[in-house]
Design a protein around this motif. Structure first.
Motif, PDB file in Angstrom:
ATOM      1  N   GLY A 151       0.803  -1.212   0.000  1.00 21.78           N
ATOM      2  CA  GLY A 151       0.000   0.000   0.000  1.00 21.78           C
ATOM      3  C   GLY A 151       0.839   1.265   0.000  1.00 21.78           C
ATOM      4  O   GLY A 151       0.986   1.944  -1.010  1.00 21.78           O
ATOM      5  N   ALA A 152       1.405   1.615   1.162  1.00 21.04           N
ATOM      6  CA  ALA A 152       2.212   2.831   1.269  1.00 21.04           C
ATOM      7  C   ALA A 152       3.436   2.762   0.373  1.00 21.04           C
ATOM      8  O   ALA A 152       3.844   3.769  -0.219  1.00 21.04           O
ATOM      9  N   ASN A 153       4.040   1.575   0.243  1.00 22.32           N
ATOM     10  CA  ASN A 153       5.213   1.448  -0.618  1.00 22.32           C
ATOM     11  C   ASN A 153       4.882   1.822  -2.061  1.00 22.32           C
ATOM     12  O   ASN A 153       5.640   2.514  -2.732  1.00 22.32           O
ATOM     13  N   SER A 154       3.723   1.366  -2.536  1.00 24.06           N
ATOM     14  CA  SER A 154       3.306   1.694  -3.890  1.00 24.06           C
ATOM     15  C   SER A 154       2.965   3.171  -4.015  1.00 24.06           C
ATOM     16  O   SER A 154       3.291   3.815  -5.014  1.00 24.06           O
ATOM     17  N   GLY A 155       2.322   3.733  -3.001  1.00 25.60           N
ATOM     18  CA  GLY A 155       1.966   5.142  -3.037  1.00 25.60           C
ATOM     19  C   GLY A 155       3.180   6.048  -3.097  1.00 25.60           C
ATOM     20  O   GLY A 155       3.201   7.052  -3.821  1.00 25.60           O
ATOM     21  N   ILE A 156       4.221   5.708  -2.345  1.00 29.76           N
ATOM     22  CA  ILE A 156       5.462   6.486  -2.376  1.00 29.76           C
ATOM     23  C   ILE A 156       6.097   6.406  -3.758  1.00 29.76           C
ATOM     24  O   ILE A 156       6.638   7.389  -4.279  1.00 29.76           O
ATOM     25  N   GLN A 157       6.020   5.235  -4.399  1.00 29.62           N
ATOM     26  CA  GLN A 157       6.541   5.114  -5.763  1.00 29.62           C
ATOM     27  C   GLN A 157       5.684   5.897  -6.762  1.00 29.62           C
ATOM     28  O   GLN A 157       6.200   6.389  -7.778  1.00 29.62           O
ATOM     29  N   ASP A 158       4.374   6.034  -6.489  1.00 32.47           N
ATOM     30  CA  ASP A 158       3.535   6.899  -7.330  1.00 32.47           C
ATOM     31  C   ASP A 158       4.104   8.316  -7.374  1.00 32.47           C
ATOM     32  O   ASP A 158       4.272   8.907  -8.447  1.00 32.47           O
ATOM     33  N   THR A 159       4.366   8.872  -6.207  1.00 33.79           N
ATOM     34  CA  THR A 159       4.824  10.260  -6.147  1.00 33.79           C
ATOM     35  C   THR A 159       6.200  10.408  -6.780  1.00 33.79           C
ATOM     36  O   THR A 159       6.500  11.424  -7.418  1.00 33.79           O
TER      37      THR A 159
END
Length: 556
Positions: A320-328
């Motif tokens: 979840g958060a790992n993917s979101g950080i890669q989004d940004t």
């Protein structure tokens, strides 16, 4: 409940726009100051893009929530200036163990190779990550962070976005050239725009308990299927900072969430697991269901969705958060180039293209993990238990065990920004791949490769000696001083100084040559988010320019 963490209220200040009917226009507004929204705002502000960050709360998240942060996320957090704090406070681990009933059946190591700067994973309560990011955000003059500022309405147009923001002192208007939406899985802005995220809700419930105790368990991930202390269900254990242990108990769909959160229900479960010899106190308890779904696309004109607002996965696998950080990380450099007029608007479409592919990979892995962990038919349960039984003795069965395929960097293999290989390479560093780390040296300065990569386009050229690029030195100098500059770095096993003034990194351990399959003359064009855009066996500056144009959608 005992709380080892001291929650603080962030200061609310009445916005200067209150009482004015004329909205102030901002280049970028980010909504949501969780880890993903903070990461987006910090990344842009570090690149001198003015950012307004709005959040309707005035404190960090309550409870551990996001716990596991993978190596790739830590590498992004390094560039945001908070990874040292996270690793220093968190619990680093690389080994995970899986148990069936009373026996270990499978284990894995996230980082079997030496010579990496960051561990495979750390466990850190989300409130610490948010605290570190807030402190970093407040240190940046280009970032205006406002707490207790709630977006209550929005209107998106072709040339920007108009917002109404509610505060304790009244409402005021804001305009944005670009809006980044990071307001979570229930995204109010997504609802305001009439957009949906589609996917699957899983018919199961899990209890999360953050338990404060001193225990001599190793810093590893432990997962049980059908353990004797919680028969017929599954349990997950993680060690966090401050002697806090995160325990997830599968409950089943019929469990009453409110009833299961009561201490008189939670404590006996934990006591059965730990035994009478361990004293503990509850810090935080929650019951959750989970879902795997995403929006159809993450860009809607001037509105860009990131993190849980764009996609949600089950917690198994730490995606979840790992993917979101890669989004940004994917979005920020593209948005900056578009805003500066150095890339066309369509570059932002590739944010959605690349990150929806990454989300699909996460959704697939998360769905498969959840189906294995929570089988819903007798046949699937029998299959799972047979796999677990065989895994004790047979390697083929261990490959089928799925207690959560853990977060790994997205490989953007099909990205239109990649230049396809024209020569054979061994190893994993193909176009679209996030760069591997390796130890480096420059004179007496020891550092890690990824510490010096990112935030701009860079060209790595592998040479025997720093003077070996003499014939192309002028072309490389022109590349560095172009309208879209490319930083040139010579990588060599011999060290030394460049007679042409290029930076020189000494691959003194040989890890770079090993991981990148480097030979004299090989070159790699690296994107600002540390992904490989192109690679060649022989340096040709004309081809580098063509690859740069392709990676920024500037090709004819």
């Amino acid at each position: 409940m005992l709380s080892t963490y001291q929650y603080q209220k962030f200061e609310y200040r009445p916005p200067r726009e209150l009482g004015s009917d004329a909205p102030v226009r901002h280049p970028v507004v980010v909504v949501g100051a969780g880890p993903v929204g903070l990461a987006a705002a910090i990344d842009l502000a570090q690149q001198n893009v003015p950012v307004l960050l709005l959040d309707d709360d005035d404190t960090v998240s309550v409870g551990s929530r996001g716990v596991c942060y993978a190596k790739r996320a830590l590498e992004v957090l390094d560039r945001l200036g908070v990874a040292d704090l996270c690793v220093g406070k968190g619990v680093s681990w690389n080994v995970g163990r899986t148990f069936f009933r009373g026996e270990e059946v499978y284990s894995f190591n996230l980082l079997p190779q030496p010579d990496h700067h960051r561990p495979g994973m750390i466990n850190l309560q989300q409130y610490y990550l948010e605290e570190f990011l807030v402190k970093r955000a407040r240190s940046l003059p280009s970032l205006d962070l406002r707490f207790r500022n709630k977006v209550v309405s929005m209107r998106a147009g072709d040339d920007g976005v108009a917002l109404q923001v509610e505060t304790p002192d009244g409402t005021y208007p804001v305009e944005a050239d670009w809006l980044i939406v990071a307001d979570g899985a229930r995204s109010p802005i997504r609802r305001m725009m009439g957009l949906e995220a589609e996917g699957k809700i899983f018919m199961d419930r899990f209890l999360i308990a953050d338990v404060v105790m001193k225990a001599d368990f190793p810093a590893e991930r432990w997962f049980w299927f059908d353990p004797p202390f919680h028969p017929g269900q599954s349990v997950l254990l993680h060690h966090q900072a401050d002697n806090v242990w995160r325990i997830d108990f599968q409950l089943g769909w019929d469990a009453d969430p409110e009833e299961e959160k009561r201490p008189e229900r939670v404590i006996p479960r934990i006591r059965a697991m730990l035994g009478e010899e361990h004293e503990f106190e509850l810090e935080w308890v929650s019951v959750y269901t989970f879902q795997c779904r995403r929006m159809g696309k993450f860009r809607h004109g001037r509105v860009l969705f990131v993190g849980d607002a764009a996609h949600q996965v089950s917690p198994f696998g730490a995606r979840g958060a790992n993917s979101g950080i890669q989004d940004t990380d994917n979005l920020a450099w593209k948005l900056r180039l578009v805003m500066e007029g150095k890339a066309p608007d369509r570059l932002l479409d590739t944010y959605s293209d690349e990150r929806t592919c990454a989300a699909d990979e996460n959704l697939l892995n998360s769905t498969r993990s959840t189906d294995f962990i929570t089988p819903k038919t007798k046949t699937s349960l029998a299959f799972r238990n047979a796999v677990l039984g065989l895994a004790r003795h047979y390697p083929f069965a261990r490959a089928l065990v799925n207690s959560g395929r853990l977060s790994v960097p997205a490989i953007l293999a099909d990205s239109p920004l990649n230049t396809p290989d024209e020569a054979a390479f061994a190893g994993d560093m193909a176009p679209g791949t996030a760069c591997d780390d390796s130890p480096m040296r420059a004179q007496v300065d020891h550092f890690w490769l990824l510490e010096r990569l990112g935030n701009r386009f860079q060209l790595l050229v592998y040479v025997d000696k720093p003077g070996d690029v003499g014939a192309q030195a002028d072309a490389l100098q022109a590349l560095m001083s172009g309208s879209l500059p490319v930083d040139v770095i010579l990588v060599t096993p011999a060290g030394g100084r460049s007679p042409h003034g290029f930076r020189v990194f000494e691959d003194y351990t040989g890890r770079f040559a090993e991981r990148y399959d480097a030979r004299p003359g090989s070159a790699w064009l690296i994107r600002p988010d540390q992904h490989v855009a192109a690679r060649w066996r022989a340096l040709d500056v004309k081809r580098v320019r063509q690859a740069l144009a392709r990676a920024t959608c500037n090709q004819e």
